[in-house]
Design an enzyme around this catalytic site. Structure first.
Site, PDB file in Angstrom:
ATOM      1  N   ASN A  87       0.846  -1.387  -0.116  1.00 11.48           N
ATOM      2  CA  ASN A  87       0.099  -0.040  -0.190  1.00 11.48           C
ATOM      3  C   ASN A  87       0.619   1.301   0.209  1.00 11.48           C
ATOM      4  O   ASN A  87       1.828   1.336   0.601  1.00 11.48           O
ATOM      5  CB  ASN A  87      -0.890  -0.093   1.156  1.00 11.48           C
ATOM      6  CG  ASN A  87      -1.948  -1.174   1.211  1.00 11.48           C
ATOM      7  OD1 ASN A  87      -2.073  -1.821   0.207  1.00 11.48           O
ATOM      8  ND2 ASN A  87      -2.660  -1.328   2.169  1.00 11.48           N
ATOM      9  N   ASP A  89      -0.806   4.190   0.990  1.00 12.16           N
ATOM     10  CA  ASP A  89      -1.782   5.352   1.757  1.00 12.16           C
ATOM     11  C   ASP A  89      -1.119   5.688   2.844  1.00 12.16           C
ATOM     12  O   ASP A  89      -1.425   6.782   3.369  1.00 12.16           O
ATOM     13  CB  ASP A  89      -3.237   4.515   1.998  1.00 12.16           C
ATOM     14  CG  ASP A  89      -2.936   3.301   2.650  1.00 12.16           C
ATOM     15  OD1 ASP A  89      -2.104   2.997   3.486  1.00 12.16           O
ATOM     16  OD2 ASP A  89      -3.989   2.228   2.471  1.00 12.16           O
ATOM     17  N   HIS A 104       5.683  -0.660  -3.046  1.00 13.31           N
ATOM     18  CA  HIS A 104       5.296   0.075  -4.148  1.00 13.31           C
ATOM     19  C   HIS A 104       5.194   1.489  -3.754  1.00 13.31           C
ATOM     20  O   HIS A 104       4.773   2.439  -4.662  1.00 13.31           O
ATOM     21  CB  HIS A 104       3.729  -0.307  -4.491  1.00 13.31           C
ATOM     22  CG  HIS A 104       3.939  -1.902  -4.925  1.00 13.31           C
ATOM     23  ND1 HIS A 104       2.687  -2.425  -4.936  1.00 13.31           N
ATOM     24  CD2 HIS A 104       4.764  -2.787  -5.448  1.00 13.31           C
ATOM     25  CE1 HIS A 104       2.913  -3.762  -5.270  1.00 13.31           C
ATOM     26  NE2 HIS A 104       4.458  -3.695  -5.491  1.00 13.31           N
ATOM     27  N   CYS A 112      11.667  13.718  -8.261  1.00 16.70           N
ATOM     28  CA  CYS A 112      12.026  14.497  -9.534  1.00 16.70           C
ATOM     29  C   CYS A 112      12.434  13.665 -10.705  1.00 16.70           C
ATOM     30  O   CYS A 112      12.958  12.611 -10.568  1.00 16.70           O
ATOM     31  CB  CYS A 112      13.254  15.192  -8.967  1.00 16.70           C
ATOM     32  SG  CYS A 112      13.819  16.437 -10.308  1.00 16.70           S
TER      33      CYS A 112
HETATM   34  C1  BJW Z   1     -10.267  -7.479   1.873  1.00 16.35           C
HETATM   35  C2  BJW Z   1     -11.064  -6.335   2.246  1.00 16.35           C
HETATM   36  C3  BJW Z   1     -11.285  -6.351   3.873  1.00 16.35           C
HETATM   37  C4  BJW Z   1     -11.177  -6.207   0.199  1.00 16.35           C
HETATM   38  N1  BJW Z   1     -10.613  -7.278   4.560  1.00 16.35           N
HETATM   39  N2  BJW Z   1      -9.566  -8.199   2.602  1.00 16.35           N
HETATM   40  C5  BJW Z   1       3.305  -8.694 -18.229  1.00 16.35           C
HETATM   41  C6  BJW Z   1       3.797  -7.525 -18.742  1.00 16.35           C
HETATM   42  C7  BJW Z   1       4.612  -6.461 -17.838  1.00 16.35           C
HETATM   43  C8  BJW Z   1       4.576  -6.753 -16.534  1.00 16.35           C
HETATM   44  C9  BJW Z   1       4.172  -7.787 -16.189  1.00 16.35           C
HETATM   45  C10 BJW Z   1       3.616  -9.018 -16.877  1.00 16.35           C
HETATM   46  N3  BJW Z   1       3.149 -10.080 -16.305  1.00 16.35           N
HETATM   47  C11 BJW Z   1       3.590  -9.732 -14.927  1.00 16.35           C
HETATM   48  C12 BJW Z   1       4.223  -8.556 -14.916  1.00 16.35           C
HETATM   49  C13 BJW Z   1       4.857  -7.864 -13.634  1.00 16.35           C
HETATM   50  C14 BJW Z   1       3.806  -6.908 -13.074  1.00 16.35           C
HETATM   51  C15 BJW Z   1       2.664  -7.604 -12.617  1.00 16.35           C
HETATM   52  O1  BJW Z   1       2.726  -8.328 -11.598  1.00 16.35           O
HETATM   53  N4  BJW Z   1       1.456  -7.600 -13.463  1.00 16.35           N
HETATM   54  C16 BJW Z   1       0.177  -8.400 -13.060  1.00 16.35           C
HETATM   55  C17 BJW Z   1      -0.831  -7.559 -12.797  1.00 16.35           C
HETATM   56  C18 BJW Z   1       0.180  -9.329 -14.351  1.00 16.35           C
HETATM   57  N5  BJW Z   1       4.448  -6.507 -11.998  1.00 16.35           N
HETATM   58  C19 BJW Z   1       5.274  -5.172 -12.040  1.00 16.35           C
HETATM   59  O2  BJW Z   1       5.334  -4.852 -13.023  1.00 16.35           O
HETATM   60  C20 BJW Z   1       6.212  -4.841 -10.834  1.00 16.35           C
HETATM   61  N6  BJW Z   1       7.619  -4.815 -11.580  1.00 16.35           N
HETATM   62  C21 BJW Z   1       8.227  -5.599 -11.706  1.00 16.35           C
HETATM   63  O3  BJW Z   1       7.761  -6.844 -11.920  1.00 16.35           O
HETATM   64  O4  BJW Z   1       9.408  -5.259 -12.212  1.00 16.35           O
HETATM   65  C22 BJW Z   1      10.151  -6.344 -13.284  1.00 16.35           C
HETATM   66  C23 BJW Z   1       9.559  -6.379 -14.491  1.00 16.35           C
HETATM   67  C24 BJW Z   1       9.881  -5.240 -15.177  1.00 16.35           C
HETATM   68  C25 BJW Z   1       9.367  -5.239 -16.588  1.00 16.35           C
HETATM   69  C26 BJW Z   1       8.656  -6.040 -17.137  1.00 16.35           C
HETATM   70  C27 BJW Z   1       8.078  -7.149 -16.171  1.00 16.35           C
HETATM   71  C28 BJW Z   1       8.734  -7.268 -14.876  1.00 16.35           C
HETATM   72  C29 BJW Z   1       5.483  -3.476 -10.525  1.00 16.35           C
HETATM   73  C30 BJW Z   1       4.263  -3.620 -10.080  1.00 16.35           C
HETATM   74  C31 BJW Z   1       3.756  -2.357  -9.263  1.00 16.35           C
HETATM   75  C32 BJW Z   1       2.486  -2.371  -8.886  1.00 16.35           C
HETATM   76  N7  BJW Z   1       1.892  -1.069  -8.822  1.00 16.35           N
HETATM   77  C33 BJW Z   1       0.462  -0.864  -8.345  1.00 16.35           C
HETATM   78  C34 BJW Z   1       0.357   0.638  -8.291  1.00 16.35           C
HETATM   79  C35 BJW Z   1       1.059   1.272  -7.360  1.00 16.35           C
HETATM   80  C36 BJW Z   1       0.829   2.651  -7.258  1.00 16.35           C
HETATM   81  C37 BJW Z   1      -0.531   3.142  -6.878  1.00 16.35           C
HETATM   82  O5  BJW Z   1      -1.030   2.886  -5.868  1.00 16.35           O
HETATM   83  O6  BJW Z   1      -1.058   3.676  -7.651  1.00 16.35           O
HETATM   84  O7  BJW Z   1       0.326  -1.513  -6.950  1.00 16.35           O
HETATM   85  S1  BJW Z   1      -0.872  -1.725  -9.166  1.00 16.35           S
HETATM   86  C38 BJW Z   1      -1.945  -1.998  -7.687  1.00 16.35           C
HETATM   87  O8  BJW Z   1      -1.951  -3.581  -7.410  1.00 16.35           O
HETATM   88  C39 BJW Z   1      -0.965  -1.657  -6.428  1.00 16.35           C
HETATM   89  C40 BJW Z   1      -1.220  -2.534  -5.493  1.00 16.35           C
HETATM   90  O9  BJW Z   1      -0.127  -2.320  -4.417  1.00 16.35           O
HETATM   91  C41 BJW Z   1      -1.092  -3.795  -6.111  1.00 16.35           C
HETATM   92  C42 BJW Z   1      -1.651  -4.967  -5.446  1.00 16.35           C
HETATM   93  O10 BJW Z   1      -3.038  -4.867  -5.220  1.00 16.35           O
HETATM   94  P1  BJW Z   1      -3.698  -5.532  -4.006  1.00 16.35           P
HETATM   95  O11 BJW Z   1      -2.956  -4.596  -2.857  1.00 16.35           O
HETATM   96  O12 BJW Z   1      -3.578  -6.949  -3.917  1.00 16.35           O
HETATM   97  O13 BJW Z   1      -5.054  -5.006  -4.150  1.00 16.35           O
HETATM   98  P2  BJW Z   1      -6.284  -5.756  -4.880  1.00 16.35           P
HETATM   99  O14 BJW Z   1      -7.430  -4.455  -5.265  1.00 16.35           O
HETATM  100  O15 BJW Z   1      -6.037  -6.435  -6.037  1.00 16.35           O
HETATM  101  O16 BJW Z   1      -6.891  -6.676  -3.897  1.00 16.35           O
HETATM  102  C43 BJW Z   1      -7.621  -6.455  -2.729  1.00 16.35           C
HETATM  103  C44 BJW Z   1      -7.811  -7.555  -1.936  1.00 16.35           C
HETATM  104  O17 BJW Z   1      -8.474  -7.384  -0.544  1.00 16.35           O
HETATM  105  C45 BJW Z   1      -8.820  -8.577  -2.567  1.00 16.35           C
HETATM  106  O18 BJW Z   1      -8.560 -10.069  -2.622  1.00 16.35           O
HETATM  107  C46 BJW Z   1     -10.242  -8.481  -1.669  1.00 16.35           C
HETATM  108  O19 BJW Z   1     -11.070  -9.523  -1.661  1.00 16.35           O
HETATM  109  C47 BJW Z   1      -9.302  -7.936  -0.357  1.00 16.35           C
HETATM  110  N8  BJW Z   1     -10.381  -7.238   0.396  1.00 16.35           N
HETATM  111  N9  BJW Z   1     -11.875  -5.839   1.468  1.00 16.35           N
HETATM  112  C48 BJW Z   1      -9.660  -8.129   3.923  1.00 16.35           C
HETATM  113  N10 BJW Z   1     -12.141  -5.506   4.291  1.00 16.35           N
END
Ligand code: BJW
Length: 235
Positions: A87, A89, A104, A112
């Site tokens: 997160n 936040d 993240h 910058c």
């Molecule tokens: C509850 C609840 C309650 C609800 N109680 N539970 C193909 C092409 C290019 C890249 C890739 C590719 N395939 C894979 C990749 C790698 C890519 C990736 O993983 N993509 C997938 C989506 C396929 N990863 C990256 O690119 C990362 N870098 C990397 O790998 O570098 C090497 C590389 C370079 C070049 C190419 C390939 C690799 C970087 C990832 C950066 C993610 N950034 C974000 C945005 C951050 C900034 C912002 O906030 O704006 O991070 S994306 C977004 O997803 C954010 C989050 O941190 C992240 C994870 O999401 P999270 O936290 O799991 O949230 P949700 O909404 O998905 O889930 C919420 C959960 O809570 C749910 O399960 C609900 O059920 C639950 N819930 N209420 C308990 N009350």
């Protein structure tokens, strides 16, 4: 006993911060590739900044919930403890967590685009959109966008914690984004116990030792109270 916690957007859901995926999730309203990539920022920095400025306003109006506070208490109680969050936040810090590995980045740090210098900024609303550095270059949100690399030191520390953990709690993440999603598998590979807290099952649920279904602000404090009074928690 080494304890680690990995959190995702779900831990902040009951504080009122929107998650990314699923019903009401941010990606249902906005296209990720329009907003959370370096290309999008190059194309239209103002649009990307408007989205982040809006999210800063939403988060600034939210308060940490009981799950954040429980995690902060765990840090005080467990001598070997690591919190890893996806997160941006800042609610863990506001709940009292002292050491947070932010995979993240942060909504509250700007970077910058020319010199890479980071500045902390809590201005809500931001005075200028897009904001600029003193050197005149654009500032960007200091968050990790898709296709960008995470900070090496932070990933290494998170991997070390996952490897060491006798117990890993995975709270409120869909575990769809790598490399964060791999951390529970690392703990399992090293024979650590993994307990997942989520409102619904995820792909991880088939692999972890236990999935506790329900809102984290209810299930995590309850689990922690029970754990502390168990022989394992007292030991
Ligand atoms: C509850 C609840 C309650 C609800 N109680 N539970 C193909 C092409 C290019 C890249 C890739 C590719 N395939 C894979 C990749 C790698 C890519 C990736 O993983 N993509 C997938 C989506 C396929 N990863 C990256 O690119 C990362 N870098 C990397 O790998 O570098 C090497 C590389 C370079 C070049 C190419 C390939 C690799 C970087 C990832 C950066 C993610 N950034 C974000 C945005 C951050 C900034 C912002 O906030 O704006 O991070 S994306 C977004 O997803 C954010 C989050 O941190 C992240 C994870 O999401 P999270 O936290 O799991 O949230 P949700 O909404 O998905 O889930 C919420 C959960 O809570 C749910 O399960 C609900 O059920 C639950 N819930 N209420 C308990 N009350």
């Amino acid at each position: 006993m080494s304890v680690a916690v990995l959190t995702g957007a779900g831990v902040s859901a009951e504080s009122g911060v929107p998650t990314f995926r699923g019903a009401g999730g941010l990606w249902r309203q906005f296209r990720a590739e329009d907003l959370a990539t370096a290309d999008a920022f190059r194309r239209d920095p103002r649009l990307v900044w408007e989205w982040y400025a809006w999210r800063r306003e939403v988060v600034a109006a939210c308060q940490p919930n009981a799950a954040h506070r429980t995690i902060a208490q765990m840090e005080q109680a467990a001598p070997d403890f690591t919190l890893v969050t996806q997160n941006v936040d800042g609610l863990h810090e506001r709940a009292g967590s002292r050491h947070v590995l932010r995979l993240h980045g942060s909504l509250w740090t700007l970077r910058c685009t020319r010199e890479g210098i980071r500045v902390e900024n809590h201005e809500v609303p931001l005075a200028a959109l897009p904001p600029r550095c003193a050197c005149g270059a654009l500032l960007r949100p200091d968050v990790v966008w898709f296709g960008e690399s995470l900070e090496l030191d932070t990933v290494t520390a998170a991997l070390t914690a996952a490897r060491r953990a006798d117990l890993l709690l995975v709270v409120g993440t869909s575990a769809l984004v790598t490399p964060a999603a791999n951390l529970p598998l690392v703990t399992l590979e090293h024979r650590g116990r993994v307990v997942e807290f989520n409102v619904e099952r995820t792909w991880l649920s088939d692999y972890v030792d236990e999935t506790i279904l329900g809102p984290a602000a209810e299930t995590l404090p309850q689990w922690w109270a029970e754990y502390q009074s168990s022989p394992q928690g007292r030991g």
